[in-house]
Design a protein around this motif. Structure first.
Motif, PDB file in Angstrom:
ATOM      1  N   TYR A   1       0.517  -8.650   1.528  1.00 45.90           N
ATOM      2  CA  TYR A   1       0.298  -7.576   1.817  1.00 45.90           C
ATOM      3  C   TYR A   1       1.008  -6.755   2.983  1.00 45.90           C
TER       4      TYR A   1
ATOM      5  N   GLN B   1      -0.690 -12.961  -3.253  1.00 41.06           N
ATOM      6  CA  GLN B   1      -0.312 -11.741  -2.819  1.00 41.06           C
ATOM      7  C   GLN B   1      -0.018 -11.562  -1.305  1.00 41.06           C
TER       8      GLN B   1
ATOM      9  N   ASP C   1       0.860  -1.278   0.106  1.00 46.54           N
ATOM     10  CA  ASP C   1      -0.013   0.002   0.058  1.00 46.54           C
ATOM     11  C   ASP C   1       0.825   1.290  -0.108  1.00 46.54           C
TER      12      ASP C   1
END
Length: 210
Positions: free
Chosen positions: A206, A204, A176
């Motif tokens: 994160y 994925q 992010d």
């Protein structure tokens, strides 16, 4: 270091090249950077996308293929890590967004032939930033032909990237990057470096930045 070929990807203005430079410096790695300035059709594409989409994408594919093939097939005894600021599949993703259906089918035939010869990265670092952040970065770096990119175009690219990564279950460090400042905040770079010390299953994984 578990990974010998690392790729950094993200939307236009996500900070790919900045992070690639910093990682290459840290690991004393070979670096592969997109040579967008050499594409004679790029500025024309932003002025007239319908007319110049096919030649701009074909030129990019040829240049990326040559660049990655030359780099990855030339061994360097002193640098055993290679870091790139683009995924070769980027060719297909941008073509999917920019080309009408018939031209895309033709483009995909060329892509399918070339893609078989490419080496996939050991891990992908994907920088995901909101459209507002992307536009701020685009304005900041001040490339004249990018200044009128519409939000809708960036959103379409974003959706295409994330859909591809999820569908193909690529081993991805998904960051992010809403508040990313890799140059100015050492803690942000440290998140990426720490993430690269771990092993991952496909899919994925994160991370957020402090």
């Amino acid at each position: 270091m578990k990974y010998h070929f690392i790729t950094v990807e993200g939307n236009i203005g996500a900070g790919k090249t900045t992070l690639t430079h910093l990682l290459a410096k840290h690991f004393n790695a070979r670096i592969v950077l997109e040579e967008f300035a050499d594409n004679p059709f790029l500025a024309k594409f932003y002025e007239n996308p319908q007319q110049y989409a096919f030649p701009v994408e074909l030129f990019f594919m040829a240049e990326r293929y040559k660049q990655l093939k030359d780099m990855l097939h030339t061994k360097d005894l002193f640098q055993n890590i290679t870091i790139s600021d683009y995924l070769f599949t980027k060719c297909l993703l941008f073509a999917k967004v920019n080309l009408p259906e018939e031209e895309f089918r033709l483009y995909q035939k060329f892509y399918d032939i070339i893609h078989q010869q490419m080496t996939l990265p050991d891990i992908l670092i994907y920088l995901h930033a909101p459209i507002k952040k992307l536009q701020e970065n685009i304005k900041k770096r001040n490339r004249s032909y990018e200044q009128s990119i519409p939000d809708a175009y960036l959103f379409h690219l974003q959706e295409t990237y994330t859909s591809y990564i999820k569908q193909h279950n690529i081993k991805t460090i998904f960051i992010d990057a809403s508040n990313a400042d890799f140059l100015g905040n050492p803690k942000h770079l440290r998140v990426v470096l720490d993430a690269l010390e771990k092993d991952y299953d496909s899919g994925q994984h994160y991370f957020t930045l402090p």
